[in-house]
Design a protein around this motif. Structure first.
Motif, PDB file in Angstrom:
ATOM      1  N   ILE A 115     133.592  34.854 -18.989  1.00  0.00           N
ATOM      2  CA  ILE A 115     133.765  33.772 -19.961  1.00  0.00           C
ATOM      3  C   ILE A 115     135.205  33.725 -20.458  1.00  0.00           C
ATOM      4  O   ILE A 115     135.792  32.640 -20.631  1.00  0.00           O
ATOM      5  CB  ILE A 115     132.783  33.960 -21.133  1.00  0.00           C
ATOM      6  CG1 ILE A 115     131.333  33.789 -20.640  1.00  0.00           C
ATOM      7  CG2 ILE A 115     133.085  32.975 -22.259  1.00  0.00           C
ATOM      8  CD1 ILE A 115     130.290  34.070 -21.705  1.00  0.00           C
ATOM      9  N   GLU A 116     135.776  34.909 -20.684  1.00  0.00           N
ATOM     10  CA  GLU A 116     137.160  34.958 -21.189  1.00  0.00           C
ATOM     11  C   GLU A 116     138.141  34.400 -20.170  1.00  0.00           C
ATOM     12  O   GLU A 116     139.067  33.654 -20.526  1.00  0.00           O
ATOM     13  CB  GLU A 116     137.523  36.406 -21.515  1.00  0.00           C
ATOM     14  CG  GLU A 116     138.897  36.561 -22.162  1.00  0.00           C
ATOM     15  CD  GLU A 116     139.165  37.988 -22.594  1.00  0.00           C
ATOM     16  OE1 GLU A 116     140.314  38.283 -22.973  1.00  0.00           O
ATOM     17  OE2 GLU A 116     138.230  38.817 -22.555  1.00  0.00           O
ATOM     18  N   GLU A 117     137.916  34.697 -18.885  1.00  0.00           N
ATOM     19  CA  GLU A 117     138.833  34.213 -17.850  1.00  0.00           C
ATOM     20  C   GLU A 117     138.593  32.745 -17.527  1.00  0.00           C
ATOM     21  O   GLU A 117     139.538  32.005 -17.232  1.00  0.00           O
ATOM     22  CB  GLU A 117     138.649  35.050 -16.579  1.00  0.00           C
ATOM     23  CG  GLU A 117     139.087  36.495 -16.736  1.00  0.00           C
ATOM     24  CD  GLU A 117     138.753  37.332 -15.516  1.00  0.00           C
ATOM     25  OE1 GLU A 117     138.160  36.747 -14.563  1.00  0.00           O
ATOM     26  OE2 GLU A 117     139.067  38.535 -15.491  1.00  0.00           O
ATOM     27  N   THR A 118     137.346  32.300 -17.608  1.00  0.00           N
ATOM     28  CA  THR A 118     137.017  30.926 -17.213  1.00  0.00           C
ATOM     29  C   THR A 118     137.259  29.930 -18.347  1.00  0.00           C
ATOM     30  O   THR A 118     137.848  28.860 -18.138  1.00  0.00           O
ATOM     31  CB  THR A 118     135.550  30.840 -16.755  1.00  0.00           C
ATOM     32  OG1 THR A 118     135.325  31.790 -15.714  1.00  0.00           O
ATOM     33  CG2 THR A 118     135.233  29.444 -16.242  1.00  0.00           C
ATOM     34  N   PHE A 119     136.806  30.250 -19.555  1.00  0.00           N
ATOM     35  CA  PHE A 119     136.866  29.312 -20.682  1.00  0.00           C
ATOM     36  C   PHE A 119     137.953  29.682 -21.694  1.00  0.00           C
ATOM     37  O   PHE A 119     138.049  29.039 -22.751  1.00  0.00           O
ATOM     38  CB  PHE A 119     135.507  29.267 -21.388  1.00  0.00           C
ATOM     39  CG  PHE A 119     134.382  28.834 -20.494  1.00  0.00           C
ATOM     40  CD1 PHE A 119     134.199  27.495 -20.175  1.00  0.00           C
ATOM     41  CD2 PHE A 119     133.521  29.771 -19.940  1.00  0.00           C
ATOM     42  CE1 PHE A 119     133.167  27.105 -19.345  1.00  0.00           C
ATOM     43  CE2 PHE A 119     132.492  29.386 -19.102  1.00  0.00           C
ATOM     44  CZ  PHE A 119     132.307  28.051 -18.797  1.00  0.00           C
ATOM     45  N   GLN A 120     138.770  30.710 -21.387  1.00  0.00           N
ATOM     46  CA  GLN A 120     139.835  31.143 -22.280  1.00  0.00           C
ATOM     47  C   GLN A 120     139.318  31.436 -23.694  1.00  0.00           C
ATOM     48  O   GLN A 120     139.946  31.081 -24.698  1.00  0.00           O
ATOM     49  CB  GLN A 120     140.941  30.068 -22.353  1.00  0.00           C
ATOM     50  CG  GLN A 120     141.535  29.680 -21.007  1.00  0.00           C
ATOM     51  CD  GLN A 120     142.178  30.874 -20.293  1.00  0.00           C
ATOM     52  OE1 GLN A 120     142.843  31.687 -20.908  1.00  0.00           O
ATOM     53  NE2 GLN A 120     141.946  30.964 -18.986  1.00  0.00           N
TER      54      GLN A 120
END
Length: 377
Positions: A115-120
């Motif tokens: 989630i952190e890498e995809t949706f910042q």
């Protein structure tokens, strides 16, 4: 000669209103009386199923009360053995819970990184979002938990009532027969007896067919899970097979547990996907091949009616309603088929058998006599 009294003909709109009010009152009684009616209906179905065995034992000069007790004890012994086997598998399954918890934490961590890498969205932001939605989640979860606890408590209380009701229904069956003999005129006794025999046959075929279907589904589930390489295949396969008694959605619900287990305990998506595909294959076989051929056409009703009965039973009586409304609909079809004026409604519940319905109404006879007279002129 006295004039015969003609029946009062009510306007169509008034008839429709009376039927609608009657249906509303009927379903209202089913709703508010669920706590009493559910164990009674289960007991009635079990009584019809156990009646042939009870009658055979009585034929060996065994007193009726003792014969009924023997039948009930046999059923309780079989069910106790099945639940004991499931309990033993649950104990074996519980040994993997710590590992599943550890694996679940790893999956949560991986999901957070995704989630952190995809949706910042940083981990702190995810925690803040969870905190904002936690209150509604807890409230919803609390309501669901209370509902599960209440349903479980009521179900356990009803389970203990079912054998008691079954015993007395079988013990005083001669009273119910005498009641029907007094309600209906003598000329209708043969038809009433035929309806009762057909209902008894429907229930017996339904239960025997259901047990056979559950057994076959259990074997297929276990074979499939063992072939895929899932641990506790016997527990998962038998558990999912028992849920087959809930029509259409039982196998799907039963497949969720092994899928989640495979997702948590394996490092490859092959295993949960393979479990999902196998259970879908079994569900297709059960719905289109196994159940129609084993349960038989005398029990089956068309899928649309079965689905409506399933939804109606679930909305009124929960899981218990989903289980028993389908055989109740099959019993209703037997009654409708044996009453000429209502036989079209029985045909509507069927799968469209290639049988010509026998209409014996006065209008039909008048038309037949009219055309026979025309032929002779």
């Amino acid at each position: 000669m006295e004039n015969e009294k003609t029946p009062i003909q009510l306007p169509f709109l008034l008839n429709a209103v009376l039927v609608l009010v009657g249906l509303i009152a009927f379903f209202f009684v089913l709703d508010i009386g669920a706590g009493i009616l559910i164990p009674l209906v289960f007991s009635f179905i079990f009584s019809l199923f156990l009646y042939p065995l009870c009658r055979k034992l009585e034929g060996y000069k065994i007193p009726r009360a003792l014969a009924i007790l023997i039948c009930l004890l046999l059923v309780i012994a079989v069910l106790s053995l099945v639940f004991w086997m499931i309990y033993e598998n649950i104990l074996s399954f519980s040994a993997d819970l710590p590992k599943m918890q550890e694996r679940g934490q790893e999956l949560v961590t991986s999901l957070q990184k995704f989630i952190e890498e995809t949706f910042q969205l940083t981990s702190e932001g995810q925690i803040e979002w969870l905190r904002q939605n936690l209150r509604s989640f807890v409230n919803t979860g609390g309501q669901m938990l209370n509902g599960v606890i209440n349903t479980t408590t009521n179900f356990l209380a009803q389970i203990f009532l079912i054998p008691v009701y079954t015993f007395f229904i079988l013990l005083y069956r001669h009273v119910f027969k005498g009641f029907l003999d007094r309600v209906f005129d003598v000329e209708h006794h043969e038809k009433v007896g035929r309806i009762l025999v057909q209902i008894e046959t429907v229930i017996q075929k339904y239960i025997v067919g259901l047990i056979t279907v559950v057994s076959i589904i259990a074997v297929l589930n276990v074979i499939g899970l063992m072939s895929i390489g899932i641990k506790h295949a016997v527990f998962f396969g038998v558990f999912a097979a028992f849920l087959t008694i809930i029509p259409y959605i039982g196998i799907f619900i039963g497949s969720l547990l092994p899928i989640l287990y495979a997702l948590a305990m394996t490092d490859s998506l092959f295993y949960p996907v393979a479990v999902l595909i196998w259970f879908q294959i079994v569900q297709v076989l059960e719905g289109n091949v196994i159940t129609p051929n084993i349960v038989g056409s005398q029990v089956s009703i068309n899928p649309l009616v079965a689905m409506l009965a399933l939804l109606l039973g679930g909305s009124l009586w929960g899981i218990a309603g989903m289980i028993i409304f389908v055989p109740l609909t099959a019993m209703l079809k037997v009654v409708l088929d044996n009453i000429p004026a209502l036989s079209p409604y029985g045909f509507l519940l069927s799968e469209g058998e290639n049988k010509v319905p026998k209409f014996k109404s006065n209008l039909f006879l008048k038309k037949l006599l009219f055309w026979e007279k025309k032929k002779t002129e």
